[in-house]
Design a protein around this motif. Sequence first.
Motif, PDB file in Angstrom:
ATOM      1  N   THR A   1       0.780  -1.289   0.136  1.00  0.00           N
ATOM      2  CA  THR A   1       0.189  -0.181  -0.074  1.00  0.00           C
ATOM      3  C   THR A   1       1.083   1.030  -0.166  1.00  0.00           C
ATOM      4  OG1 THR A   1      -1.683  -0.965   1.339  1.00  0.00           O
ATOM      5  CG2 THR A   1      -1.630   1.661   1.409  1.00  0.00           C
ATOM      6  N   ALA A   2       2.093   1.721   0.792  1.00  0.00           N
ATOM      7  CA  ALA A   2       3.233   2.281   1.068  1.00  0.00           C
ATOM      8  C   ALA A   2       3.326   2.541  -0.615  1.00  0.00           C
ATOM      9  CB  ALA A   2       3.751   2.197   1.934  1.00  0.00           C
ATOM     10  N   VAL A   3       3.560   1.203  -1.132  1.00  0.00           N
ATOM     11  CA  VAL A   3       4.566   1.739  -2.828  1.00  0.00           C
ATOM     12  C   VAL A   3       3.294   2.217  -3.604  1.00  0.00           C
ATOM     13  CG1 VAL A   3       5.332   1.121  -4.327  1.00  0.00           C
ATOM     14  CG2 VAL A   3       6.234   0.117  -2.261  1.00  0.00           C
ATOM     15  N   LEU A   4       2.118   1.538  -3.042  1.00  0.00           N
ATOM     16  CA  LEU A   4       1.230   2.333  -4.254  1.00  0.00           C
ATOM     17  C   LEU A   4       0.686   3.566  -4.600  1.00  0.00           C
ATOM     18  CD1 LEU A   4      -0.110   1.613  -6.533  1.00  0.00           C
ATOM     19  CD2 LEU A   4      -2.457   0.469  -4.599  1.00  0.00           C
TER      20      LEU A   4
ATOM     21  N   VAL B   1      -0.100   9.445  -5.731  1.00  0.00           N
ATOM     22  CA  VAL B   1      -0.122  10.636  -4.627  1.00  0.00           C
ATOM     23  C   VAL B   1       1.278  11.405  -4.870  1.00  0.00           C
ATOM     24  CG1 VAL B   1      -0.337  12.260  -2.529  1.00  0.00           C
ATOM     25  CG2 VAL B   1      -1.498   9.804  -2.768  1.00  0.00           C
ATOM     26  N   LEU B   2       2.767  10.385  -4.685  1.00  0.00           N
ATOM     27  CA  LEU B   2       3.604  11.823  -4.969  1.00  0.00           C
ATOM     28  C   LEU B   2       4.309  11.692  -6.034  1.00  0.00           C
ATOM     29  CD1 LEU B   2       5.420  10.279  -0.935  1.00  0.00           C
ATOM     30  CD2 LEU B   2       3.417  12.570  -1.888  1.00  0.00           C
ATOM     31  N   GLY B   3       3.625  10.998  -7.298  1.00  0.00           N
ATOM     32  CA  GLY B   3       4.759  10.677  -8.250  1.00  0.00           C
ATOM     33  C   GLY B   3       5.804   9.588  -8.348  1.00  0.00           C
TER      34      GLY B   3
END
Length: 296
Positions: free
Chosen positions: A245-248, A253-255
């Motif tokens: 989830t963090a990577v996704l 969101v952060l590109g």
Amino acid sequence: MSRTTDILLTALAPVVWGSTYLVTTEALPAGYPVTLAALRALPAGLLLLLLTRRLPPRAWLGRTFLLGSFNFALFWALLFVAAYRLPGGVAATLGSLQAMLVILMARGWLGTPIRAGAVAAATTGVLGVALLLIGPDATLDSVGIAAGLGGAASMAAGTVLSRKWQPPVSALSFTAWQLTAGGLILLPLALIMEPALPPLTATNLAGLIWLGLIGAAATYALWFRGIARIEPGAVAMLGMMSPMTAVLLGWLVLGQSLTLVQCFGAAIILGSVWAGQRANRPSVGVATTSPVKSCA
């Protein structure tokens, strides 16, 4: 309720926990890890206590504070140390060793048999997390590694003992007890170790509300509910959904970019989580929940 439904509900917790990195870096002031951990745990725990109106009996105070330490205070403190001293991918990979530690601890404390399939799934999952998160320039730090391993062991112990010690109350009350205990442990540490927080902005408050109400109160209620219903090894494997989830979110969101190696790692994680659920399924005729313990 079916085992599949229990697994899906429990998996929601680590999926939401994957947002912690994004919220912490984008919405909270930097440099106050213990203070923010206390603010995440204690208000959420007190709110749940008000809702459930059920305090732990005296016989459960020791267990409650021990679980609150393993699942929150000690775990979150070591997690922040590892995050500060190691690249995020290395810290997350060390954290994924929790699934293997749960298998070993469940054998010792619960008498759960060690299955070759469960060990293989946990090992493969660690490999997937490493491929997903560790870059070629990753550096190692002995203190950070010790903190990462300690954090994994703390969460593993909290998971297994939360299964072993099942109080005759709802998962929401059990969550309230542990969050409050963990927050009470963290609060004096924050006051001693860190300076006072600067004035909080609306964004800071929104981040704390998300991490407290959703990322702690709601999700840990689902997590402890799952621990009571599903085998500890199967629950621990679901924790590997958090780095995914963090990577996704970083990509959406952060590109941030995603490489083929990372996508391959994500596929391995999903496969290992699925295999872990099958490998940790109890034998036919074996109860899947622990007997309710008396508060006496």
